[in-house]
Design an enzyme around this catalytic site. Structure first.
Site, PDB file in Angstrom:
ATOM      1  N   ARG A 168       4.049  -0.113  -4.951  1.00  0.00           N
ATOM      2  CA  ARG A 168       3.857  -0.634  -3.594  1.00  0.00           C
ATOM      3  C   ARG A 168       2.616  -1.509  -3.488  1.00  0.00           C
ATOM      4  O   ARG A 168       2.434  -2.214  -2.494  1.00  0.00           O
ATOM      5  CB  ARG A 168       3.747   0.520  -2.594  1.00  0.00           C
ATOM      6  CG  ARG A 168       5.001   1.346  -2.469  1.00  0.00           C
ATOM      7  CD  ARG A 168       4.820   2.393  -1.402  1.00  0.00           C
ATOM      8  NE  ARG A 168       4.837   1.813  -0.088  1.00  0.00           N
ATOM      9  CZ  ARG A 168       5.901   1.747   0.694  1.00  0.00           C
ATOM     10  NH1 ARG A 168       7.039   2.226   0.285  1.00  0.00           N
ATOM     11  NH2 ARG A 168       5.826   1.202   1.876  1.00  0.00           N
TER      12      ARG A 168
ATOM     13  N   HIS B 149      18.253 -37.005  -5.456  1.00  0.00           N
ATOM     14  CA  HIS B 149      17.587 -37.412  -4.207  1.00  0.00           C
ATOM     15  C   HIS B 149      16.075 -37.228  -4.281  1.00  0.00           C
ATOM     16  O   HIS B 149      15.414 -37.191  -3.240  1.00  0.00           O
ATOM     17  CB  HIS B 149      18.168 -36.636  -3.019  1.00  0.00           C
ATOM     18  CG  HIS B 149      19.614 -36.975  -2.752  1.00  0.00           C
ATOM     19  ND1 HIS B 149      20.012 -38.223  -2.340  1.00  0.00           N
ATOM     20  CD2 HIS B 149      20.742 -36.242  -2.874  1.00  0.00           C
ATOM     21  CE1 HIS B 149      21.331 -38.234  -2.203  1.00  0.00           C
ATOM     22  NE2 HIS B 149      21.804 -37.038  -2.536  1.00  0.00           N
TER      23      HIS B 149
ATOM     24  N   LYS C 206      12.986 -15.478  -9.509  1.00  0.00           N
ATOM     25  CA  LYS C 206      12.775 -14.480 -10.571  1.00  0.00           C
ATOM     26  C   LYS C 206      11.792 -15.015 -11.609  1.00  0.00           C
ATOM     27  O   LYS C 206      10.877 -14.316 -12.019  1.00  0.00           O
ATOM     28  CB  LYS C 206      14.095 -14.124 -11.284  1.00  0.00           C
ATOM     29  CG  LYS C 206      15.108 -13.333 -10.500  1.00  0.00           C
ATOM     30  CD  LYS C 206      14.711 -11.932 -10.142  1.00  0.00           C
ATOM     31  CE  LYS C 206      13.997 -11.898  -8.825  1.00  0.00           C
ATOM     32  NZ  LYS C 206      14.596 -11.379  -7.673  1.00  0.00           N
TER      33      LYS C 206
ATOM     34  N   TRP D  87      -2.700  -2.828  -1.682  1.00  0.00           N
ATOM     35  CA  TRP D  87      -2.330  -4.238  -1.752  1.00  0.00           C
ATOM     36  C   TRP D  87      -3.226  -4.897  -0.715  1.00  0.00           C
ATOM     37  O   TRP D  87      -3.013  -4.739   0.489  1.00  0.00           O
ATOM     38  CB  TRP D  87      -0.845  -4.414  -1.413  1.00  0.00           C
ATOM     39  CG  TRP D  87      -0.359  -5.818  -1.620  1.00  0.00           C
ATOM     40  CD1 TRP D  87       0.090  -6.365  -2.787  1.00  0.00           C
ATOM     41  CD2 TRP D  87      -0.261  -6.851  -0.630  1.00  0.00           C
ATOM     42  NE1 TRP D  87       0.456  -7.671  -2.587  1.00  0.00           N
ATOM     43  CE2 TRP D  87       0.241  -7.996  -1.280  1.00  0.00           C
ATOM     44  CE3 TRP D  87      -0.564  -6.929   0.732  1.00  0.00           C
ATOM     45  CZ2 TRP D  87       0.456  -9.200  -0.601  1.00  0.00           C
ATOM     46  CZ3 TRP D  87      -0.351  -8.121   1.400  1.00  0.00           C
ATOM     47  CH2 TRP D  87       0.156  -9.247   0.736  1.00  0.00           C
TER      48      TRP D  87
ATOM     49  N   GLU E 256      17.576 -18.163  -6.436  1.00  0.00           N
ATOM     50  CA  GLU E 256      17.218 -16.805  -6.864  1.00  0.00           C
ATOM     51  C   GLU E 256      16.667 -16.822  -8.295  1.00  0.00           C
ATOM     52  O   GLU E 256      15.691 -16.131  -8.609  1.00  0.00           O
ATOM     53  CB  GLU E 256      18.450 -15.894  -6.734  1.00  0.00           C
ATOM     54  CG  GLU E 256      18.297 -14.498  -7.282  1.00  0.00           C
ATOM     55  CD  GLU E 256      17.193 -13.660  -6.631  1.00  0.00           C
ATOM     56  OE1 GLU E 256      16.603 -14.093  -5.633  1.00  0.00           O
ATOM     57  OE2 GLU E 256      16.901 -12.576  -7.163  1.00  0.00           O
TER      58      GLU E 256
ATOM     59  N   ASN F 218      -1.920   2.299   5.549  1.00  0.00           N
ATOM     60  CA  ASN F 218      -1.055   1.184   5.160  1.00  0.00           C
ATOM     61  C   ASN F 218      -0.728   0.431   6.442  1.00  0.00           C
ATOM     62  O   ASN F 218      -0.284   1.037   7.414  1.00  0.00           O
ATOM     63  CB  ASN F 218       0.225   1.731   4.514  1.00  0.00           C
ATOM     64  CG  ASN F 218       1.252   0.645   4.250  1.00  0.00           C
ATOM     65  OD1 ASN F 218       0.894  -0.525   4.080  1.00  0.00           O
ATOM     66  ND2 ASN F 218       2.524   1.023   4.231  1.00  0.00           N
ATOM     67  N   GLY F 219      -0.958  -0.878   6.451  1.00  0.00           N
ATOM     68  CA  GLY F 219      -0.686  -1.669   7.651  1.00  0.00           C
ATOM     69  C   GLY F 219      -1.860  -2.589   7.927  1.00  0.00           C
ATOM     70  O   GLY F 219      -2.714  -2.790   7.061  1.00  0.00           O
TER      71      GLY F 219
ATOM     72  N   GLU G  30       8.047 -15.398 -10.065  1.00  0.00           N
ATOM     73  CA  GLU G  30       7.251 -14.244  -9.670  1.00  0.00           C
ATOM     74  C   GLU G  30       6.848 -13.373 -10.850  1.00  0.00           C
ATOM     75  O   GLU G  30       5.836 -12.689 -10.785  1.00  0.00           O
ATOM     76  CB  GLU G  30       7.942 -13.431  -8.577  1.00  0.00           C
ATOM     77  CG  GLU G  30       9.269 -12.849  -8.954  1.00  0.00           C
ATOM     78  CD  GLU G  30       9.949 -12.139  -7.790  1.00  0.00           C
ATOM     79  OE1 GLU G  30       9.264 -11.730  -6.845  1.00  0.00           O
ATOM     80  OE2 GLU G  30      11.188 -11.991  -7.839  1.00  0.00           O
TER      81      GLU G  30
ATOM     82  N   LYS H 288       6.208  -4.062  -3.759  1.00  0.00           N
ATOM     83  CA  LYS H 288       7.653  -3.885  -3.609  1.00  0.00           C
ATOM     84  C   LYS H 288       8.104  -3.985  -2.159  1.00  0.00           C
ATOM     85  O   LYS H 288       9.132  -4.562  -1.860  1.00  0.00           O
ATOM     86  CB  LYS H 288       8.040  -2.519  -4.192  1.00  0.00           C
ATOM     87  CG  LYS H 288       9.529  -2.230  -4.184  1.00  0.00           C
ATOM     88  CD  LYS H 288      10.233  -3.069  -5.206  1.00  0.00           C
ATOM     89  CE  LYS H 288      11.725  -2.899  -5.192  1.00  0.00           C
ATOM     90  NZ  LYS H 288      12.377  -4.058  -5.843  1.00  0.00           N
TER      91      LYS H 288
ATOM     92  N   CYS I  97       0.820  -1.209   0.000  1.00  0.00           N
ATOM     93  CA  CYS I  97       0.000   0.000   0.000  1.00  0.00           C
ATOM     94  C   CYS I  97       0.858   1.265   0.000  1.00  0.00           C
ATOM     95  O   CYS I  97       1.738   1.438   0.826  1.00  0.00           O
ATOM     96  CB  CYS I  97      -0.941   0.075   1.195  1.00  0.00           C
ATOM     97  SG  CYS I  97      -2.102  -1.271   1.277  1.00  0.00           S
TER      98      CYS I  97
HETATM   99  C1  F6R Z   1      11.887 -10.731  -5.101  1.00  0.00           C
HETATM  100  C2  F6R Z   1      11.705  -9.667  -4.144  1.00  0.00           C
HETATM  101  C3  F6R Z   1      11.306 -10.011  -2.753  1.00  0.00           C
HETATM  102  C4  F6R Z   1      12.102  -9.153  -1.765  1.00  0.00           C
HETATM  103  C5  F6R Z   1      11.612  -9.384  -0.326  1.00  0.00           C
HETATM  104  C6  F6R Z   1      12.433  -8.616   0.686  1.00  0.00           C
HETATM  105  O1  F6R Z   1      12.234 -10.253  -6.373  1.00  0.00           O
HETATM  106  O2  F6R Z   1      11.862  -8.524  -4.470  1.00  0.00           O
HETATM  107  O3  F6R Z   1      11.461 -11.358  -2.488  1.00  0.00           O
HETATM  108  O4  F6R Z   1      13.454  -9.473  -1.871  1.00  0.00           O
HETATM  109  O5  F6R Z   1      10.265  -9.010  -0.225  1.00  0.00           O
HETATM  110  O6  F6R Z   1      12.398  -7.255   0.430  1.00  0.00           O
HETATM  111  P1  F6R Z   1      13.477  -6.274   1.063  1.00  0.00           P
HETATM  112  O7  F6R Z   1      14.799  -6.611   0.487  1.00  0.00           O
HETATM  113  O8  F6R Z   1      12.997  -4.909   0.691  1.00  0.00           O
HETATM  114  O9  F6R Z   1      13.443  -6.502   2.546  1.00  0.00           O
END
Ligand code: F6R
Length: 582
Positions: A28, A486, A467, A70, A463, A96-97, A470, A577, A2
């Protein structure tokens, strides 16, 4: 999670400024959005989906608030979109929260004659404010009293049809105040206000700010005034345009050369201070979430292999289970791009209560983690707007590599190695971008993609899978290559894509890639040498830092998979984000 914004201005353009700011916050959360503008009365406009056009009549007013959602409580609908208004329609609030005791508060308010028209937790806030206004308290005191009822986390901005002020408050969710000539702003982050404000103030938990002709800050618990400094803003740090790229994701992948360089340019004094803390510690934990957790895992490999120091990488959301091991001889290294992730902040607060020292590795200037940590290393990657972490990840790895080397007094050499690695980024992109595009077309209907690697590359595999998942919504799974036999090998059949990270053709992962190929797997190698078993090949120039650089072709693949499936890479579904709720 949010985005919220509030504007109070002399020139009656508050709605327009709030709308422009909101567009800069939509990364956000983008389930729905809305604005309230104070003109003759309160005008409200709400829509589901990403931010679109705002009717002109909403541009004008002395005061406005906006929200990009969100969803947490209540489905995605116009009704549940913010702002939420009080029963008499005179108070509007964005939030937000999460209000944990919202049901209890609804019951309390229902007994007093209030009725609710949304499923949200937020709606109790304007109702509570109305309740206190009806008891002849001023707007500020009514907001403050209302906040005292709330359990959980919030950053709110409130306006009233009857009062000429803008009020913001926070507990557990970020809120920054901005100041320009005659304009006051409040927002979840600096990016929304940076084009307008020349000065800023970061609010702390339990602080309330009231803007009318002046800004005044109060303690929510006691109602007493607090004196807080206002700081000049360095606009460069918050500028975030696409610079001609179609999407932020691609722009940010391209910016990784600079991100590695900038991350390695840390002051020697800071690195010495942090190194000393780590060396004196009895126990070291590295914590993070999502991509930052992958960086934490990388860090634990670096600390072990380079500096012979044991550092346990723990998910921030699971850290409470390890608290009995934490004391004043513990160092917690907390990784977070945003510096606002709720799970990280909670873990850090608990560690500090146990006496641990906290080192933050953070990208967003002024974020909550930078204010909680005993020492903060800034990643200096610049604003990362795409919801997916790309350049911040490489920046985190660079900082951790530097730190591991500084523990054995080799940070000058590490800086050189990082700068050489940075120089390879444009070549890696140039050699692999069109290949990634072609492969994306081939894989766009794949059901699953499996990804393997050894040592640090086992983390790169995790990782890479994140990527792909998501942004393209294709199932992807990463693991240490030796694990294939395994269990997961049962899923490998004709044409199932398997990405293998192998530093060169003699890397042990090659054996496991051959095992997958023998079962019909389509092997995509990411390596400095083309092994015989590869059906497709992403070339990485020979480098000591192969494990850091080799994620780049897969970031590109993930990007082009999203495009080939007609998805918006900057705003994948259900994500946001900065994850400021638990
Ligand atoms: C994946 C991604 C998320 C963040 C996670 C932590 O591409 O962006 O998995 O890495 O939400 O976010 P931060 O680093 O802001 O604590």
């Amino acid at each position: 999670m949010c985005g919220i914004i509030g504007v109070l201005c002399k020139n009656s353009n508050a709605g327009k400024i709030a709308y422009e700011g909101l567009k800069r916050l939509d990364y956000r959360g983008y389930d729905s959005w809305g604005l309230a503008v104070k003109n003759d009365g309160l005008l409200i406009y709400k829509r589901t989906g990403k931010i679109t056009k705002l009717p002109k009549k909403m541009f004008y007013g002395s005061c406005a608030i906006g929200h990009t959602r969100w969803a947490t409580h209540g489905k995605i609908s116009v009704r549940n979109a913010h702002p939420h208004i009080s029963q008499n329609g005179k108070i509007a609030v964005v939030h937000n929260g999460v209000i944990e005791n919202f049901q209890e508060l609804r019951d309390f308010l229902a007994k007093k004659g209030f009725s609710f028209s949304t499923e949200t937790d937020t709606e109790v806030i304007p109702m509570l404010i109305e309740l206190y206004l009806s008891r002849n308290l001023c707007f500020r005191e009514s907001v403050r009293k209302a906040l005292l009822h709330l359990k959980g986390s919030y950053a709110i901005v409130a306006i009233s049809e009857l009062h000429n002020s803008l009020i913001g408050a926070r507990r557990g969710s970020p809120l920054v105040a901005g100041f320009a000539n005659g304009t006051f702003l409040l927002a979840s982050d600096m990016q929304a206000i940076a084009p307008y404000a020349t000065k800023a103030m970061f609010l702390e938990d339990s602080e309330l700010i009231e803007f009318n002709r002046k800004a005044k800050v109060y303690d929510i618990e006691t109602g007493k005034r607090i004196n807080k400094p206002v700081k000049k803003i360095d606009l460069k740090l918050h500028s975030a345009d696409k610079r001609g790229f179609e999407h932020y994701m691609l722009k940010e992948i391209y910016e990784q050369e600079q991100a590695i360089k900038n991350a390695s340019l840390q002051s020697n004094a800071l690195i010495e201070k942090v190194t000393k803390l780590i060396k004196q510690a009895e126990k070291v934990f590295i914590i993070g979430c999502g991509t930052s957790m992958h960086a934490a895992m990388f860090g634990s490999y670096f600390f072990a292999s380079i500096a012979s120091i044991q550092a346990n990488a723990i998910l921030a959301s699971e850290f409470q289970n390890f608290l009995n091991l934490v004391n004043k001889r513990t160092v917690v290294i907390a990784l977070s791009q945003s510096g606002e992730t709720a799970d990280i902040l909670e873990a850090v607060k608990s560690a500090k209560e146990k006496g641990a020292s906290v080192i933050g590795i953070v990208n967003v200037v002024g974020s909550s983690l930078t204010r909680l940590a005993d020492a903060t290393i800034m990643m200096n990657a610049g604003p990362e707007i795409c919801v997916l972490a790309t350049k911040s990840y490489l920046a985190q790895l660079s900082v951790l590599y530097l730190l591991a080397n500084s523990l054995i007094k080799k940070h000058e050499q590490a800086k050189k190695e990082l700068s050489e690695a940075a120089r390879l980024v444009p070549t890696i992109i140039k050699t692999n971008e069109s290949k990634a595009k072609r492969l994306a077309k081939k894989l766009k209907n794949a059901k699953s993609i499996f990804i393997i690697g050894k040592r640090e590359s086992a983390v790169t595999a995790l990782e890479a899978a994140l990527k792909i998942k998501e942004v393209s919504y294709i199932h992807a799974e990463g693991f240490a290559s030796a694990e294939l036999k395994h269990g997961t090998i049962a899923l490998i059949e004709k044409n199932v894509p398997v990405i293998a990270f192998a530093s060169d053709a003699s890397d042990e992962s090659i054996t496991n890639a051959i095992e997958a190929k023998s079962r019909g797997g389509f092997i995509i190698g990411v390596s400095s040498e083309k092994a015989k078993c590869f059906d497709y090949f992403f070339a990485i120039p020979k480098s000591k830092l192969f494990s850091i650089l080799s994620i780049i072709p897969i970031q590109l693949l993930a990007y082009y998979l999203a495009l080939s499936r007609n998805l918006d890479p900057d705003k994948p579904r259900n994500l946001a984000k900065s994850v400021t709720v638990k």
